[in-house]
Design a protein around this motif. Structure first.
Motif, PDB file in Angstrom:
ATOM      1  N   TYR A  92       0.708  -1.300  -0.009  1.00  0.00           N
ATOM      2  CA  TYR A  92       0.081   0.041   0.036  1.00  0.00           C
ATOM      3  C   TYR A  92       0.841   1.249   0.033  1.00  0.00           C
ATOM      4  O   TYR A  92       0.453   2.179  -0.618  1.00  0.00           O
ATOM      5  N   LYS A  93       1.961   1.222   0.587  1.00  0.00           N
ATOM      6  CA  LYS A  93       2.964   2.427   0.508  1.00  0.00           C
ATOM      7  C   LYS A  93       3.468   2.502  -0.945  1.00  0.00           C
ATOM      8  O   LYS A  93       3.262   3.896  -1.282  1.00  0.00           O
ATOM      9  N   GLU A  94       3.493   1.443  -1.793  1.00  0.00           N
ATOM     10  CA  GLU A  94       3.667   1.726  -3.087  1.00  0.00           C
ATOM     11  C   GLU A  94       2.553   2.240  -3.795  1.00  0.00           C
ATOM     12  O   GLU A  94       2.713   3.205  -4.798  1.00  0.00           O
ATOM     13  N   ILE A  95       1.549   1.656  -3.805  1.00  0.00           N
ATOM     14  CA  ILE A  95       0.363   2.126  -4.177  1.00  0.00           C
ATOM     15  C   ILE A  95       0.119   3.587  -3.806  1.00  0.00           C
ATOM     16  O   ILE A  95      -0.509   4.371  -4.779  1.00  0.00           O
ATOM     17  N   ASP A  96       0.039   3.859  -2.658  1.00  0.00           N
ATOM     18  CA  ASP A  96      -0.246   5.498  -2.158  1.00  0.00           C
ATOM     19  C   ASP A  96       0.795   6.215  -3.102  1.00  0.00           C
ATOM     20  O   ASP A  96       0.606   7.336  -3.588  1.00  0.00           O
ATOM     21  N   ALA A  97       2.183   6.145  -3.172  1.00  0.00           N
ATOM     22  CA  ALA A  97       3.015   6.940  -4.062  1.00  0.00           C
ATOM     23  C   ALA A  97       2.722   6.792  -5.620  1.00  0.00           C
ATOM     24  O   ALA A  97       2.586   7.805  -6.040  1.00  0.00           O
ATOM     25  N   TYR A  98       2.358   5.685  -5.761  1.00  0.00           N
ATOM     26  CA  TYR A  98       1.731   5.612  -7.383  1.00  0.00           C
ATOM     27  C   TYR A  98       0.557   6.512  -7.512  1.00  0.00           C
ATOM     28  O   TYR A  98       0.444   7.211  -8.790  1.00  0.00           O
ATOM     29  N   CYS A  99      -0.469   6.485  -6.669  1.00  0.00           N
ATOM     30  CA  CYS A  99      -1.572   7.152  -6.986  1.00  0.00           C
ATOM     31  C   CYS A  99      -1.354   8.650  -6.929  1.00  0.00           C
ATOM     32  O   CYS A  99      -1.804   9.433  -7.749  1.00  0.00           O
ATOM     33  N   LYS A 100      -0.293   9.091  -5.930  1.00  0.00           N
ATOM     34  CA  LYS A 100       0.023  10.542  -5.779  1.00  0.00           C
ATOM     35  C   LYS A 100       0.886  10.984  -7.055  1.00  0.00           C
ATOM     36  O   LYS A 100       0.697  12.079  -7.458  1.00  0.00           O
ATOM     37  N   GLU A 101       1.508  10.212  -7.569  1.00  0.00           N
ATOM     38  CA  GLU A 101       2.326  10.039  -8.914  1.00  0.00           C
ATOM     39  C   GLU A 101       1.337  10.730  -9.912  1.00  0.00           C
ATOM     40  O   GLU A 101       1.444  11.587 -10.852  1.00  0.00           O
ATOM     41  N   LYS A 102       0.377   9.662 -10.031  1.00  0.00           N
ATOM     42  CA  LYS A 102      -0.496   9.812 -11.240  1.00  0.00           C
ATOM     43  C   LYS A 102      -1.708  10.767 -11.057  1.00  0.00           C
ATOM     44  O   LYS A 102      -2.492  10.907 -11.755  1.00  0.00           O
ATOM     45  N   GLY A 103      -1.728  11.431  -9.984  1.00  0.00           N
ATOM     46  CA  GLY A 103      -2.732  12.598  -9.394  1.00  0.00           C
ATOM     47  C   GLY A 103      -4.125  11.969  -9.280  1.00  0.00           C
ATOM     48  O   GLY A 103      -5.123  12.507  -9.657  1.00  0.00           O
ATOM     49  N   ILE A 104      -4.297  10.732  -8.604  1.00  0.00           N
ATOM     50  CA  ILE A 104      -5.657  10.325  -8.572  1.00  0.00           C
ATOM     51  C   ILE A 104      -5.875   9.867  -7.025  1.00  0.00           C
ATOM     52  O   ILE A 104      -4.874   9.304  -6.477  1.00  0.00           O
ATOM     53  N   LEU A 105      -7.095   9.930  -6.437  1.00  0.00           N
ATOM     54  CA  LEU A 105      -7.430   9.701  -5.024  1.00  0.00           C
ATOM     55  C   LEU A 105      -7.457   8.175  -5.031  1.00  0.00           C
ATOM     56  O   LEU A 105      -8.014   7.671  -5.818  1.00  0.00           O
ATOM     57  N   TRP A 106      -7.079   7.828  -3.820  1.00  0.00           N
ATOM     58  CA  TRP A 106      -7.480   6.355  -3.362  1.00  0.00           C
ATOM     59  C   TRP A 106      -7.859   5.942  -2.062  1.00  0.00           C
ATOM     60  O   TRP A 106      -7.584   6.758  -1.214  1.00  0.00           O
ATOM     61  N   PHE A 107      -8.596   5.149  -1.772  1.00  0.00           N
ATOM     62  CA  PHE A 107      -9.235   4.587  -0.333  1.00  0.00           C
ATOM     63  C   PHE A 107      -9.538   3.371  -0.313  1.00  0.00           C
ATOM     64  O   PHE A 107      -9.109   2.547  -1.345  1.00  0.00           O
ATOM     65  N   ALA A 108     -10.154   2.833   0.686  1.00  0.00           N
ATOM     66  CA  ALA A 108     -10.327   1.406   0.819  1.00  0.00           C
ATOM     67  C   ALA A 108     -11.920   1.161   1.649  1.00  0.00           C
ATOM     68  O   ALA A 108     -12.220   1.983   2.301  1.00  0.00           O
ATOM     69  N   SER A 109     -12.278   0.095   1.289  1.00  0.00           N
ATOM     70  CA  SER A 109     -13.473  -0.486   2.019  1.00  0.00           C
ATOM     71  C   SER A 109     -12.737  -1.381   3.109  1.00  0.00           C
ATOM     72  O   SER A 109     -11.956  -2.377   2.849  1.00  0.00           O
ATOM     73  N   CYS A 110     -12.822  -0.849   4.451  1.00  0.00           N
ATOM     74  CA  CYS A 110     -12.324  -1.553   5.476  1.00  0.00           C
ATOM     75  C   CYS A 110     -13.341  -2.542   6.113  1.00  0.00           C
ATOM     76  O   CYS A 110     -14.405  -2.052   6.508  1.00  0.00           O
TER      77      CYS A 110
END
Length: 288
Positions: A92-110
């Motif tokens: 998820y750290k990698e996903i967080d960085a990738y989404c920030k790089e691509k300029g798109i929001l991300w979140f999750a169903s917990c």
């Protein structure tokens, strides 16, 4: 007009562009590289956010359920599969960085309280409550305590259960999603007029979380008032996985987002006018 909900720098509500969520869910099949491909698809097609699912496997599932035989690339039991599909901190750290790089929001169903704590490390902009968790008052209260906006799916739930969940969560910073929890859903299971029912009863934005084949119901959902649409996405519907058949590939997602963006112009103002481009036709075709 219903209240609007702010998600980072975007708004969900009447008068704002439809907030489109591409749910990656577990369609990444345990591979960050595959998740990144789906993030790219969401960015390319103009989605506003991507969503994942996060579970503490031993909390969400019983020992008996995890012990059931279920062959997959991860092993021979359901537990092997569920654990293999869960991303941890590094992923998820990698996903967080990738989404920030691509300029798109991300979140999750917990699906449990520990997963909420886990996601708080990444300061996600909001949380989704899955339909399966709608009756889990403890999880609803725990998620609400983060102070983040909550997006509530209502599949396999009665109006009484939905009203209770809304009472627990409160209508402030809440988006309620009409949903049918069949994968994929049949036409007679869409019941899109529920969106109108929700808009009349609840003082918050209303969305649609679809599991149908194709894109028509999702576009119609916006036409009847949905402020947000969520759809599962995949790179290939023939991939293994329980959600793949109810997911959109890139071409389908592109057409859905394109058509959703056209809905406000298609609906117009409701005031009948003669358009300038009609004037030459009047001259050509009318006798009087």
């Amino acid at each position: 007009m219903s209240k609007c909900v702010k998600i980072a720098d975007k708004y969900i509500g009447d008068g704002y562009p439809c907030f489109v969520i591409a749910e990656i869910g577990i369609n990444h099949n345990g591979q960050v590289s595959l998740a990144k491909k789906m993030i790219d698809i969401a960015v390319t097609t103009g989605c506003d956010a991507v969503k994942f699912q996060k579970r503490t496997v031993d909390v969400v599932y019983t020992k008996e359920e995890l012990a059931k035989e279920r062959k997959s690339v991860f092993g021979n039991t359901n537990g092997d599969l569920k654990r293999g599909l869960e991303f941890g901190y590094n992923e998820y750290k990698e996903i967080d960085a990738y989404c920030k790089e691509k300029g798109i929001l991300w979140f999750a169903s917990c699906w449990d309280e520990a997963s909420v704590d886990f996601m708080e490390q990444f300061d996600v902009p909001c949380y989704k409550i899955a339909s399966a968790s709608l009756t889990d008052d403890k999880l609803l209260k725990y998620t609400r305590a983060t102070g983040k906006p909550v997006l509530l799916s209502t599949g396999m739930s009665s109006m009484e259960q939905i009203r209770h969940a809304v009472e627990v969560l409160g209508e402030e910073n809440l988006v309620i999603y009409h949903c049918t929890s069949t994968y994929p859903s049949n036409t007679e299971e869409m019941n899109l007029k529920v969106i109108e029912t929700f808009k009349q009863e609840f003082n918050c934005p209303i969305g649609y979380s679809g599991h149908e084949r194709g894109v028509t119901p999702s576009v119609l959902a916006v036409a009847v008032g949905a402020n947000s649409v969520e759809r599962h996405i995949t790179v290939d519907r023939t991939n293994w996985g329980s959600d793949q058949a109810a997911s959109l590939e890139m071409a389908g997602l592109y057409h859905m987002v394109r058509d959703i963006r056209q809905v406000p112009d298609l609906l117009g103002t409701g005031i009948k006018v003669v358009y300038p481009r009609e004037l030459p036709i009047i001259e050509k075709l009318r006798r009087v």
